[in-house]
Each structure stands twice: as structure tokens, then as C-alpha cells.
Design an enzyme around this catalytic site. Structure first.
Site, PDB file in Angstrom:
ATOM      1  N   ASP A  52       0.830  -1.211   0.000  1.00 18.39           N
ATOM      2  CA  ASP A  52       0.000   0.000   0.000  1.00 18.39           C
ATOM      3  C   ASP A  52       0.864   1.261   0.000  1.00 18.39           C
ATOM      4  O   ASP A  52       0.517   2.265  -0.617  1.00 18.39           O
ATOM      5  CB  ASP A  52      -0.951   0.010   1.207  1.00 18.39           C
ATOM      6  CG  ASP A  52      -2.163  -0.891   0.974  1.00 18.39           C
ATOM      7  OD1 ASP A  52      -2.491  -1.170  -0.198  1.00 18.39           O
ATOM      8  OD2 ASP A  52      -2.776  -1.318   1.974  1.00 18.39           O
ATOM      9  N   ASN A 124      -3.950   9.359   1.780  1.00 21.33           N
ATOM     10  CA  ASN A 124      -4.205   8.819   3.120  1.00 21.33           C
ATOM     11  C   ASN A 124      -4.478   9.944   4.125  1.00 21.33           C
ATOM     12  O   ASN A 124      -5.553  10.026   4.673  1.00 21.33           O
ATOM     13  CB  ASN A 124      -2.995   8.034   3.636  1.00 21.33           C
ATOM     14  CG  ASN A 124      -3.160   6.533   3.513  1.00 21.33           C
ATOM     15  OD1 ASN A 124      -4.205   6.056   3.086  1.00 21.33           O
ATOM     16  ND2 ASN A 124      -2.134   5.799   3.883  1.00 21.33           N
ATOM     17  N   GLU A 125      -3.469  10.746   4.340  1.00 24.94           N
ATOM     18  CA  GLU A 125      -3.615  11.804   5.340  1.00 24.94           C
ATOM     19  C   GLU A 125      -2.505  12.833   5.239  1.00 24.94           C
ATOM     20  O   GLU A 125      -1.456  12.585   4.655  1.00 24.94           O
ATOM     21  CB  GLU A 125      -3.626  11.237   6.769  1.00 24.94           C
ATOM     22  CG  GLU A 125      -2.294  10.833   7.367  1.00 24.94           C
ATOM     23  CD  GLU A 125      -1.748   9.522   6.841  1.00 24.94           C
ATOM     24  OE1 GLU A 125      -0.726   9.570   6.136  1.00 24.94           O
ATOM     25  OE2 GLU A 125      -2.322   8.460   7.107  1.00 24.94           O
ATOM     26  N   LYS A 168      -6.470   5.376  12.319  1.00 24.54           N
ATOM     27  CA  LYS A 168      -7.055   4.297  13.119  1.00 24.54           C
ATOM     28  C   LYS A 168      -6.185   3.985  14.338  1.00 24.54           C
ATOM     29  O   LYS A 168      -6.706   3.641  15.397  1.00 24.54           O
ATOM     30  CB  LYS A 168      -7.257   3.041  12.268  1.00 24.54           C
ATOM     31  CG  LYS A 168      -8.072   1.968  12.967  1.00 24.54           C
ATOM     32  CD  LYS A 168      -8.393   0.817  12.046  1.00 24.54           C
ATOM     33  CE  LYS A 168      -9.256  -0.219  12.754  1.00 24.54           C
ATOM     34  NZ  LYS A 168      -8.610  -0.788  13.951  1.00 24.54           N
ATOM     35  N   SER A 169      -4.884   4.144  14.174  1.00 25.24           N
ATOM     36  CA  SER A 169      -3.969   3.879  15.296  1.00 25.24           C
ATOM     37  C   SER A 169      -4.176   4.842  16.454  1.00 25.24           C
ATOM     38  O   SER A 169      -3.758   4.567  17.568  1.00 25.24           O
ATOM     39  CB  SER A 169      -2.510   3.986  14.841  1.00 25.24           C
ATOM     40  OG  SER A 169      -2.257   3.110  13.786  1.00 25.24           O
ATOM     41  N   ALA A 188      -2.038  13.195  21.140  1.00 28.45           N
ATOM     42  CA  ALA A 188      -1.639  13.584  22.497  1.00 28.45           C
ATOM     43  C   ALA A 188      -1.834  15.066  22.807  1.00 28.45           C
ATOM     44  O   ALA A 188      -0.862  15.803  23.009  1.00 28.45           O
ATOM     45  CB  ALA A 188      -0.189  13.175  22.750  1.00 28.45           C
TER      46      ALA A 188
HETATM   47  P1  NAP Z   1       4.687   1.996   6.815  1.00 29.38           P
HETATM   48  O1  NAP Z   1       5.176   2.635   8.043  1.00 29.38           O
HETATM   49  O2  NAP Z   1       5.406   0.814   6.283  1.00 29.38           O
HETATM   50  O3  NAP Z   1       3.111   1.672   6.894  1.00 29.38           O
HETATM   51  C1  NAP Z   1       2.425   1.384   7.996  1.00 29.38           C
HETATM   52  C2  NAP Z   1       1.342   0.378   7.685  1.00 29.38           C
HETATM   53  O4  NAP Z   1       0.171   1.067   7.231  1.00 29.38           O
HETATM   54  C3  NAP Z   1       1.693  -0.635   6.600  1.00 29.38           C
HETATM   55  O5  NAP Z   1       1.301  -1.898   7.062  1.00 29.38           O
HETATM   56  C4  NAP Z   1       0.841  -0.199   5.426  1.00 29.38           C
HETATM   57  O6  NAP Z   1       0.467  -1.248   4.573  1.00 29.38           O
HETATM   58  C5  NAP Z   1      -0.367   0.336   6.141  1.00 29.38           C
HETATM   59  N1  NAP Z   1      -1.243   1.220   5.362  1.00 29.38           N
HETATM   60  C6  NAP Z   1      -0.911   2.197   4.481  1.00 29.38           C
HETATM   61  N2  NAP Z   1      -2.023   2.796   4.016  1.00 29.38           N
HETATM   62  C7  NAP Z   1      -3.074   2.170   4.596  1.00 29.38           C
HETATM   63  C8  NAP Z   1      -4.487   2.336   4.514  1.00 29.38           C
HETATM   64  N3  NAP Z   1      -5.027   3.279   3.761  1.00 29.38           N
HETATM   65  N4  NAP Z   1      -5.264   1.532   5.273  1.00 29.38           N
HETATM   66  C9  NAP Z   1      -4.732   0.592   6.076  1.00 29.38           C
HETATM   67  N5  NAP Z   1      -3.417   0.392   6.193  1.00 29.38           N
HETATM   68  C10 NAP Z   1      -2.591   1.177   5.465  1.00 29.38           C
HETATM   69  O7  NAP Z   1       4.635   3.125   5.667  1.00 29.38           O
HETATM   70  P2  NAP Z   1       3.922   3.001   4.273  1.00 29.38           P
HETATM   71  O8  NAP Z   1       3.692   1.601   3.867  1.00 29.38           O
HETATM   72  O9  NAP Z   1       4.674   3.894   3.363  1.00 29.38           O
HETATM   73  O10 NAP Z   1       2.481   3.667   4.554  1.00 29.38           O
HETATM   74  C11 NAP Z   1       2.352   5.007   4.857  1.00 29.38           C
HETATM   75  C12 NAP Z   1       1.256   5.196   5.848  1.00 29.38           C
HETATM   76  O11 NAP Z   1       1.607   4.640   7.091  1.00 29.38           O
HETATM   77  C13 NAP Z   1       0.959   6.648   6.160  1.00 29.38           C
HETATM   78  O12 NAP Z   1       0.163   7.259   5.166  1.00 29.38           O
HETATM   79  C14 NAP Z   1       0.246   6.510   7.494  1.00 29.38           C
HETATM   80  O13 NAP Z   1      -1.144   6.351   7.319  1.00 29.38           O
HETATM   81  C15 NAP Z   1       0.767   5.221   8.067  1.00 29.38           C
HETATM   82  N6  NAP Z   1       1.444   5.465   9.333  1.00 29.38           N
HETATM   83  C16 NAP Z   1       0.924   4.896  10.442  1.00 29.38           C
HETATM   84  C17 NAP Z   1       1.460   5.151  11.692  1.00 29.38           C
HETATM   85  C18 NAP Z   1       0.826   4.526  12.875  1.00 29.38           C
HETATM   86  O14 NAP Z   1      -0.122   3.765  12.711  1.00 29.38           O
HETATM   87  N7  NAP Z   1       1.295   4.815  14.072  1.00 29.38           N
HETATM   88  C19 NAP Z   1       2.556   5.997  11.822  1.00 29.38           C
HETATM   89  C20 NAP Z   1       3.078   6.559  10.664  1.00 29.38           C
HETATM   90  C21 NAP Z   1       2.507   6.295   9.422  1.00 29.38           C
HETATM   91  P3  NAP Z   1       1.508  -1.935   3.559  1.00 29.38           P
HETATM   92  O15 NAP Z   1       2.349  -2.836   4.391  1.00 29.38           O
HETATM   93  O16 NAP Z   1       0.672  -2.651   2.568  1.00 29.38           O
HETATM   94  O17 NAP Z   1       2.316  -0.817   2.944  1.00 29.38           O
END
Ligand code: NAP
Ligand code: MN
Length: 267
Positions: A52, A124-125, A168-169, A188
């Protein structure tokens, strides 16, 4: 008559291992009458191969095009949120490629304007986070109404499809992508007798505008994330965020609605 979608561009990381896995897909595309192009500006179908995160990059690096169809192919063992296909499961790809009338899904995206000038899109965001150990302060406006003064780590403004990711996190709601809206979630926030914020996530109609004015207090600037990319502009005073009138189009498959993906991934 609508233009036939037959010029395909493959977006993927060009390492040896992946190239070997991609070659059969290139052959398959040609077999089904697609011309495989090596310049994405000439394509009307853009296929991302990876996870993704790769799909987010594919859309970003090809300029969030409204006039082409994006498709995500997962190289992981299962499909993802943006990856409707799995690389070994060519049956679904053939089904999509050979159907006369492909159903198209439209994903809302957000447009972020920095200091009334540069604008960017996010699928995404958009995330705004303190770049230092101390909290940072910003004033939050909804359609020019001063809503709250935020003090804390930051905020996430997510699209409906982004609602299952970072949003969601932090306990944000999962939003149906058929609803054109943006969701604002806190990271936070400080809440006490001096500082007060709403405390819960809120969802704004696609017609509204959210403005964040960053307090110059201490002259610390936050980190701004657009999906999986950091914005390199540092000195920012004002960020306007609203739903764009553009959408990202992807192929809609029968057994893969948004809620099926949510169930498959989280339940
Ligand atoms: P990453 O850090 O490897 O991704 C985090 C996880 O989010 C991966 O498992 C990714 O899936 C999943 N993901 C991405 N878009 C999603 C969606 N629309 N719905 C559900 N899961 C999704 O970085 P990345 O793969 O480049 O993805 C970037 C995204 O990570 C950012 O846009 C942000 O939303 C998210 N993120 C999450 C956190 C957190 O949850 N604390 C912190 C920073 C960023 P894949 O393994 O298939 O790539
Ligand atoms: Mn990833």
C-alpha cells in the site's frame, strides 16, 4: 465514446527480484491488448506493484492524475487496502482486463495549501507533528471560525481511505469512502485548566475548510507528512486543508468492497 484505457504504465521498485516477478504481468498485459509504456504521462492505466505504501508513492509520483485509472498489485501474501490484486493471483487481473465495462471506484483526496501558495494532495492523510521534544501550539479554524487552540504532539487529517491507516492507530473512526469528508484526529493533546481541545476525532463535510495556524512561539516548526512523504518546507505559518474536487480512480472488483477489506484486515 470514452477513450479506451489501453496504455499501461507499471510503477515498481526496479530491483532484480521484483523485475522477475513483474515480467509475466507485462506479458499478460500485452496479451490482453495493452500497450505497455515507459513514460507514465503517456499512460491511462497506472499499475503499482508493491504494498500500500508503494501505491501511495505511485499516485504521488505520477501527480494524482484524475484522467487515468490506478490499480494496485500486492507483492505481499495478501491484498491490501489500495492493492486490489495479489501478484500471483492473475485470474482476477484477467477478469478485470477482459471485462468490457470496468466499474470504477472514486477515492476522495485532500488538498493541502501551505501559506496560501504551494498546494499538495494526499490520499491517506496529512499529518502535522511537533518536531521537537516540547509540545507545539496551533490555532484550529473551521471555515474561518476559531474552533480551538491545540497544544500537544500534533494532528492527523485523514481521507476516508486513509481512515484505516494512521488515523485508526489513534482511535479515529473508520469512514466509508462513499462519504466525501475529512477526519481530524489529535495526537496527544494537552488538556487541563489552561488548555482545552475537543479531545475526540471529528469529521468535516467535504465542503468545509480546516485551517491550522502554527504559533510562532519559540520558533519551532512542526514536521508535515503527506501520506508517506515528509514535506521539505520548514517555515510554515498556515495550513489550509479541504477535500479536493479531484478523485483517484481505481478498479472496483466484485468481492472486494471497502468493508470486505476492513473485515479481512482487522477482524
Ligand atoms: P509503513 O510505516 O510501512 O506503513 C504502515 C502500515 O500502514 C503498513 O502496514 C501499510 O500497509 C499500512 N497502510 C498504508 N495505508 C493504509 C491504509 N489506507 N489503510 C490501512 N493500512 C494502510 O509506511 P507506508 O507503507 O509507506 O504507509 C504510509 C502510511 O503509514 C501513512 O500514510 C500513514 O497512514 C501510516 N502510518 C501509520 C502510523 C501509525 O499507525 N502509528 C505511523 C506513521 C505512518 P503496507 O504494508 O501494505 O504498505
Ligand atoms: Mn508499507
Amino acid at each position: 465514446m470514452p477513450e479506451r484505457r489501453n496504455r499501461m504504465y507499471f510503477f515498481y521498485k526496479h530491483d532484480d527480484e521484483l523485475m522477475k516477478r513483474v515480467q509475466p504481468l507485462v506479458n499478460l498485459a500485452k496479451e490482453y491488448g495493452f500497450v505497455v509504456v515507459d513514460d507514465h504521462t503517456k499512460a491511462n492505466v497506472i499499475v503499482s506493484i508493491g504494498d500500500d505504501g508503494s501505491f501511495l508513492q505511485a499516485v504521488r509520483q505520477t501527480g494524482f492524475r484524475d484522467d487515468c485509472l490506478y490499480a494496485g498489485i500486492s507483492t505481499l501474501s495478501s491484498r491490501g487496502f489500495y492493492c486490489d490484486f495479489q501478484i500471483e493471483d492473475t485470474e482476477h487481473m484477467v477478469q478485470a482486463a477482459s471485462s468490457e465495462q470496468i466499474e470504477v471506484r472514486r477515492y476522495p483526496i485532500i488538498e493541502v495549501t501551505i501559506d496560501n501558495a504551494a498546494s499538495f494532495f494526499c490520499l491517506n492523510e496529512c499529518s502535522i507533528r511537533s518536531g521537537i521534544i516540547k509540545t507545539f501550539v496551533m490555532d484550529v479554524f473551521i471555515d474561518d471560525l476559531h474552533f480551538e487552540t491545540f497544544r500537544g504532539d500534533g494532528m492527523i487529517v485523514a481521507t476516508p481511505t486513509g481512515s484505516t491507516a494512521y488515523n485508526k492507530s489513534v482511535n479515529g473512526a473508520v469512514v466509508d469512502p462513499l462519504l466525501p469528508c475529512i477526519q481530524v484526529s489529535e495526537l496527544a493533546s494537552l488538556n487541563n485548566n489552561r488548555y482545552r481541545t475537543l479531545g475526540s476525532s471529528f469529521i468535516l463535510s467535504g465542503k468545509r475548510k480546516l485551517t491550522l495556524k502554527i504559533s510562532p512561539e519559540g520558533n519551532h516548526y512542526p514536521l508535515i507528512g503527506m501520506d508517506n512523504e515528509a514535506l521539505s518546507i520548514r517555515h510554515i505559518e498556515k495550513i489550509d486543508i479541504a477535500l479536493s474536487n479531484r478523485v483517484i480512480k481505481t478498479v472496483r472488483l466484485k468481492d472486494n468492497s471497502f468493508w470486505e477489506k476492513v473485515k479481512r484486515t482487522f477482524l
